[in-house]
Write an enzyme that holds these catalytic residues in place. Sequence first.
Site, PDB file in Angstrom:
ATOM      1  CG  HIS A 187      -2.186  -0.803   1.009  1.00 12.60           C
ATOM      2  ND1 HIS A 187      -2.960  -1.268   2.049  1.00 12.60           N
ATOM      3  CD2 HIS A 187      -2.800  -1.232  -0.111  1.00 12.60           C
ATOM      4  CE1 HIS A 187      -3.968  -1.961   1.578  1.00 12.60           C
ATOM      5  NE2 HIS A 187      -3.907  -1.952   0.261  1.00 12.60           N
ATOM      6  CG  HIS A 209     -10.605  -5.703  -3.722  1.00 12.78           C
ATOM      7  ND1 HIS A 209     -11.040  -4.405  -3.836  1.00 12.78           N
ATOM      8  CD2 HIS A 209      -9.514  -5.661  -2.910  1.00 12.78           C
ATOM      9  CE1 HIS A 209     -10.235  -3.620  -3.141  1.00 12.78           C
ATOM     10  NE2 HIS A 209      -9.306  -4.342  -2.578  1.00 12.78           N
ATOM     11  CD  GLU A 237      -5.718  -2.308  -2.872  1.00 11.90           C
ATOM     12  OE1 GLU A 237      -6.532  -2.761  -2.066  1.00 11.90           O
ATOM     13  OE2 GLU A 237      -4.802  -1.509  -2.543  1.00 11.90           O
ATOM     14  CG  ASP A 268      -3.690  -6.541  -3.623  1.00 15.05           C
ATOM     15  OD1 ASP A 268      -4.517  -5.750  -4.111  1.00 15.05           O
ATOM     16  OD2 ASP A 268      -3.708  -6.869  -2.420  1.00 15.05           O
ATOM     17  CG  HIS A 304      -9.859  -2.408   1.823  1.00 21.70           C
ATOM     18  ND1 HIS A 304      -8.764  -1.574   1.765  1.00 21.70           N
ATOM     19  CD2 HIS A 304      -9.657  -3.341   0.885  1.00 21.70           C
ATOM     20  CE1 HIS A 304      -7.922  -2.021   0.857  1.00 21.70           C
ATOM     21  NE2 HIS A 304      -8.436  -3.084   0.303  1.00 21.70           N
ATOM     22  CG  ASP A 324      -8.142  -7.088   0.512  1.00 21.12           C
ATOM     23  OD1 ASP A 324      -7.193  -7.840   0.245  1.00 21.12           O
ATOM     24  OD2 ASP A 324      -8.357  -6.023  -0.096  1.00 21.12           O
ATOM     25  CE1 TYR A 361      -4.376  -7.849   4.595  1.00 22.87           C
ATOM     26  CE2 TYR A 361      -6.606  -7.569   5.417  1.00 22.87           C
ATOM     27  CZ  TYR A 361      -5.726  -7.701   4.355  1.00 22.87           C
ATOM     28  OH  TYR A 361      -6.199  -7.677   3.077  1.00 22.87           O
ATOM     29  CG  HIS A 384      -3.757 -10.543   1.037  1.00 22.28           C
ATOM     30  ND1 HIS A 384      -2.833 -10.444   0.020  1.00 22.28           N
ATOM     31  CD2 HIS A 384      -4.582  -9.481   0.895  1.00 22.28           C
ATOM     32  CE1 HIS A 384      -3.098  -9.365  -0.702  1.00 22.28           C
ATOM     33  NE2 HIS A 384      -4.160  -8.772  -0.204  1.00 22.28           N
TER      34      HIS A 384
HETATM   35 FE1  FEO Z   1      -7.493  -4.374  -1.173  1.00 21.18          FE
HETATM   36 FE2  FEO Z   1      -5.440  -7.106  -1.057  1.00 21.18          FE
HETATM   37  O1  FEO Z   1      -6.254  -5.604  -1.804  1.00 21.18           O
END
Ligand code: FEO
Length: 395
Positions: free
Chosen positions: A24, A80, A82, A84, A146, A165, A193, A226
């Site tokens: 991030h 999601h 994002e 990743d 998120h 996430d 986290y 993750h």
């Molecule tokens: Fe919000 Fe693991 O990305």
Amino acid sequence: MAKAEVKKDIFWVGAIDWNVRTFHGHTYTTKRGTTYNAYLILDDKIVLVDTVYGPFSHEMIERIAEIIPPQKIDYIIANHVEADHSGALPEILKLCPKAKIIGTAKCKEGLYKNYYGNWDFQIVKTGDELKLGKKTLTFVEAPMIHWPDSMFTYCKEEKLLMPNDAFGQHYATSERFDDEVDQAALMDEATKYYGNILWPLSPLILRKIAEVQKMDIPINMIAPSHGIIWRRTPGKIISAYVSWAKNETKLKIVIIYETMWGATEKMARKIIDGIIDSGVSVKVFDVNQSDRSEVIKEMLDARGYIIGSSTHDNDMLPTIAGFLEFIKGLKPQNRVAAVFGSYGWAGGAVKSIENILQDTGITLAQPGLSVKYVPDENELKSCYEFGRNFADKIK
Ligand code: FEO
């Protein structure tokens, strides 16, 4: 590497990033690395749930190819936007160009603005189902857990939740499941986290957990995007999330300070003695020597914060100022604090810190303590009492 079967005909096809050390945009340290988890579901229809970070596309595609030819994928669930989790979309879609992407309306918008692909996209809402054959996927929108696009995917036949996430940890391991790894390290990463990514979203998380409970969807496994998969203790991480989201705290104090020539640190050491003698647990960080995301992890369950700074230009020192601005964004609730610091000819740091703490919604438990230049014996005694009184107050 052997295929990792999560449930019957559901395989982990993600990637392990052993070497990543910040996340991030350097706001988060990942001392144990991370994983990007993607899941392949085999049924009459073949589904890929999420992808991996772009540089790991090849690793994911190789894992998929060990199980089925990638061109057989019918659907890709994008929980999601994002990078990743969506970064490998362009590469995998080259191999299965007819696959339909499924996600929320915000996901469609976000993916387009990231990749500008003319992809076949189906928008879903909470409660929508996708029948694959023997298995069914149900979607639950999770806006701002998120990102606005976030979504959970649930397989009712397997009682399996894939919440992206949520419930994740930045934890690279050769193992895939909770019962196979060191429990202290696992909870350490899960706590970090939550504290660094989800803490400010706590009211939404409580509402979402209540909503999912009302939907009556039994969960016996949580497979996040993750880290490890919760197959033995999904209840443990859900309970932890409820506790963190309620801002429940322990009898614990975190001291964070910045010192110029050591006088503020001398004050801190006596404050610590007072707290220890009061029987309360304390963690201490010189903000210039500390990893911010680790400090935040410790703050997540601490009831009291004591913040210190020397005065510089009638204000606090700059590193602690930046740290407190970051904490403001995390919106901690139900916390108390006290402030201390040394000064030369004119003070200012203590008042400035008190103001920012109050703006953050943190209650000041007692008046701040300022000392001119270096604390003498009596002033050190006051520091000791300052720590002891604060600890007694939070009991
Ligand atoms: Fe919000 Fe693991 O990305």
